[in-house]
Design a protein around this motif. Structure first.
Motif, PDB file in Angstrom:
ATOM      1  N   THR A  96       0.824  -1.213   0.000  1.00  0.00           N
ATOM      2  CA  THR A  96       0.000   0.000   0.000  1.00  0.00           C
ATOM      3  C   THR A  96       0.858   1.264   0.000  1.00  0.00           C
ATOM      4  O   THR A  96       0.540   2.246  -0.673  1.00  0.00           O
ATOM      5  CB  THR A  96      -0.900   0.007   1.257  1.00  0.00           C
ATOM      6  N   SER A  97       1.960   1.239   0.743  1.00  0.00           N
ATOM      7  CA  SER A  97       2.808   2.436   0.818  1.00  0.00           C
ATOM      8  C   SER A  97       3.329   2.799  -0.577  1.00  0.00           C
ATOM      9  O   SER A  97       3.381   3.972  -0.947  1.00  0.00           O
ATOM     10  CB  SER A  97       3.976   2.190   1.770  1.00  0.00           C
ATOM     11  N   SER A 166       7.392   3.338   5.184  1.00  0.00           N
ATOM     12  CA  SER A 166       7.110   2.003   5.711  1.00  0.00           C
ATOM     13  C   SER A 166       6.285   2.226   6.978  1.00  0.00           C
ATOM     14  O   SER A 166       6.813   2.664   8.000  1.00  0.00           O
ATOM     15  CB  SER A 166       8.405   1.249   6.028  1.00  0.00           C
ATOM     16  N   CYS A 167       4.996   1.945   6.861  1.00  0.00           N
ATOM     17  CA  CYS A 167       4.077   2.273   7.971  1.00  0.00           C
ATOM     18  C   CYS A 167       4.591   1.697   9.280  1.00  0.00           C
ATOM     19  O   CYS A 167       4.540   2.346  10.312  1.00  0.00           O
ATOM     20  CB  CYS A 167       2.687   1.728   7.670  1.00  0.00           C
ATOM     21  N   GLY A 168       5.086   0.458   9.229  1.00  0.00           N
ATOM     22  CA  GLY A 168       5.527  -0.202  10.454  1.00  0.00           C
ATOM     23  C   GLY A 168       6.992   0.052  10.766  1.00  0.00           C
ATOM     24  O   GLY A 168       7.540  -0.582  11.665  1.00  0.00           O
ATOM     25  N   LYS A 501       7.526 -10.194   7.638  1.00  0.00           N
ATOM     26  CA  LYS A 501       6.650  -9.488   8.578  1.00  0.00           C
ATOM     27  C   LYS A 501       5.337 -10.262   8.766  1.00  0.00           C
ATOM     28  O   LYS A 501       4.862 -10.438   9.893  1.00  0.00           O
ATOM     29  CB  LYS A 501       6.353  -8.066   8.040  1.00  0.00           C
TER      30      LYS A 501
END
Ligand code: F1P
Length: 593
Positions: A96-97, A166-168, A501
């Protein structure tokens, strides 16, 4: 009035997990909620994006420090816009990113073209353009690939602002790119966007590298003091479906990237001041977009209900859109496979004008397979003939699209299914119901029409419509799959295990639900992945990469592993249980009881 629920911020709440992986207390019972209940939970969850920071525990989207950093990054972009020779602004990410990076880079490149300026924006997505439309999770683990793609994109450039998302704070692909930037400070200004505090960045070794994501972040933090690197990582609260960063993570990414580029562009070409006040106004305009969208709870729940009904009875949901709203449809549809184990036909997106309108780097991808057929013509050719009342079709358009074309399409679809719906955005001054709009309204069983007041800031109203559409589509696809039983509590129990992940997340979920130790859970997961009752020494436990490659060819591995753990049965028996009861949530409930 009750204040917001801030349980997740407590240091005792799931302390071993970063914010982006925690489960959200607000959605704990989402799997048992009605359509309207689901929408209300999503509303509360999305509302967390704009909550103010309390003490200093977490930076939030509207925190002063975040706003200040946005201004500084925008200033770097402004410099490039004013002197574009040999310069580039690169937006990059995985899943998504990367898709949001593409959407934003395309929009702003188009804007530059409209004012006869040379293009400075470029996007990178792990796995290349095929990842725009389908899940390609494996390249996310490849730091070397990230570096190579960045190097190639910046060949010969003398000045580059690199924004890695990177959201995480977890994707090795992005870590590899940031590391490359840090090694070449004469060219690159690295910017990291994500939604965990820096100390929660992933610290797992990366294959073939001496750095981890966290060590890269630490190097960046040092340079950030002298503004040679920037980190924008506000917490937006745990996702409604645990770890599903396509939701708030994707929305907040869109907001941050657009605020940076909008304010930079306004400063470069309209001499608009680049200040904290202006930046904050932009952010608040997005908050308003979220509020306006969720003021239609009932209508959204009608759409969720329709999607759930179709998915439950083996029908399909098709998004037929125009312009960037259609791109959001393509993105939303592409995410259902890795998140819910959905088939590509379950939820599909189509865009008027196909690849010409998409305007991606690699051009048409139709030769890659039927799931890459994205034009309305393809919809007419391959989907319409088999469309029935079981299927739901959703039209996505704005008042600037060709309503004649929308009406014509609606007519053809209505002949085959009565579950035809519309999402339609229009500007404030445009309240006149045209004849064509009336035709469309009459053909649709529901139409969610949102009239938007002109924004107070310079923010393009289209960007608000896009965020609104993203929220609606996320609600429809998530809600639809929840109603189909693809979620247990607020966990995706049928997640694909196709990168490290996701593998770790799956193993954690198995531990949480079964109560068994980590080693036993991993063993069950591997039995499901390798379809083997007995694990042999040929399958070394620690080779996560090999496991994720093998998992690429398997479906429903997490549900299978869970049944193995909960019932102690054989793999064959577990498979037959799943055959008999395809509603994953029901299987889990029965096994747990
Ligand atoms: C990237 C990503 C997500 C996707 C899935 C796998 O995450 O591809 O977009 O939904 O969770 O990971 P991130 O690097 O932005 O955290």
């Amino acid at each position: 009035m009750e204040g917001p629920d801030r349980t997740w911020e407590s240091p005792d709440y799931e302390p071993s997990l970063p914010v982006s992986e925690k489960s959200n207390p607000l959605t704990r019972d989402i799997d048992q909620a009605s359509a309207i209940g689901i929408v209300r939970m999503l509303q509360a969850c999305d509302g967390q994006m704009f909550e103010e920071d309390t003490a200093v525990k977490y930076q939030r989207l509207l925190s002063k420090q975040v706003v200040q950093t946005l201004v500084e990054v925008a200033k770097r972009v402004e410099l490039i816009l004013k002197d574009p020779q040999d310069s580039l602004v690169v937006l990059s990410g995985c899943g998504t990113s990367g898709r949001i990076a593409f959407l934003v880079a395309s929009r702003f490149s188009r804007r530059l073209k409209d004012v006869n300026q040379s293009s400075v924006y470029s996007y990178i997505i792990a796995g290349g353009d095929r990842a725009l439309l389908s899940s390609q999770e494996a390249p996310e683990d490849d730091a070397k690939l990230g570096r190579l793609m960045l190097k190639e994109a910046c060949e010969g450039k003398k000045r580059v602002v690199f924004i890695g998302v990177s959201c995480g704070l977890s994707a090795p692909f992005v870590a590899g790119q940031l590391d490359f930037c840090l090694r070449h400070p004469e060219v690159f200004t690295p910017v990291l966007v994500g939604f965990n505090p820096a100390h929660q960045a992933r610290d797992e070794p990366i294959e073939g590298c001496t750095f981890t994501f966290r060590s890269v972040v630490q190097r960046m933090l040092e340079l950030a003091q002298s503004q040679r690197a920037f980190i924008i990582s506000p917490a937006v609260g745990p996702e409604a479906i645990s770890g599903s960063s396509r939701m708030k993570g994707g929305s907040a990414t869109k907001i941050l990237l657009e605020v940076i580029l909008s304010t930079a562009q306004a400063a470069a070409f309209s001499r608009a001041p680049l200040t904290e006040t202006v930046t904050l106004q932009y952010l608040l305009a997005y908050k308003n977009a979220v509020d306006v969208t969720y003021s239609r709870t009932e209508q959204i729940s009608t759409l969720v209900e329709a999607a759930g009904k179709s998915l439950r009875c083996g029908g399909r949901v098709c998004y037929l859109g125009w312009g960037t709203l259609a791109v959001l449809g393509l993105i939303d549809a592409s995410e259902c496979n890795p998140t819910f184990g959905a088939d590509y036909e379950d939820i599909r997106g189509f865009i008027a004008g196909g690849y010409v309108e998409l305007d991606n780097n690699e051009g048409p991808l139709t030769s890659l397979g039927p799931d890459f057929s994205i034009s309305h013509e393809e919809f007419f050719r391959s989907v319409l003939p088999s469309l029935t009342d079981r299927d739901t079709v959703l039209l996505l358009y704005t008042h600037s699209d060709d309503l004649g074309e929308v009406a014509a399409l609606a007519r053809r679809v209505r002949e085959r299914t009565s579950s035809l719906h519309a999402i339609y955005h229009r500007g404030g001054g445009d309240n006149a119901a045209t004849d064509r709009q009336e035709v469309i309204d009459n053909l649709c069983s529901s139409a969610l029409k949102i009239s938007w007041p002109s924004p107070q800031t310079r923010i393009s109203v289209h960007m608000q419509w896009e965020l609104s559409t993203k929220l609606l589509l996320n609600a429809i696809s998530t809600g639809g799959h929840v109603l189909k039983g693809k979620v247990y509590r607020n966990h995706m129990v049928d997640v694909q295990v196709t990168n490290s992940k996701l593998y770790r997340r799956a193993a954690r979920l198995l531990q949480k639900l079964s109560g068994h130790p980590k080693s036993r859970c991993e063993e069950a997961l591997l039995k499901a992945i390798y379809q083997s009752e007995q694990l042999t020494s040929a399958i070394p436990l620690s080779d996560v990469r090999a496991h994720t490659v093998a998992a690429n060819h398997r479906s429903r591995v997490v549900p299978l592993a869970l049944i193995l753990l909960l019932t102690n049965c054989s793999l064959k028996e577990a498979e037959s249980r799943l055959e008999q009861q395809p509603i994953i949530r029901e299987v889990v409930v029965v096994c747990l009881s």
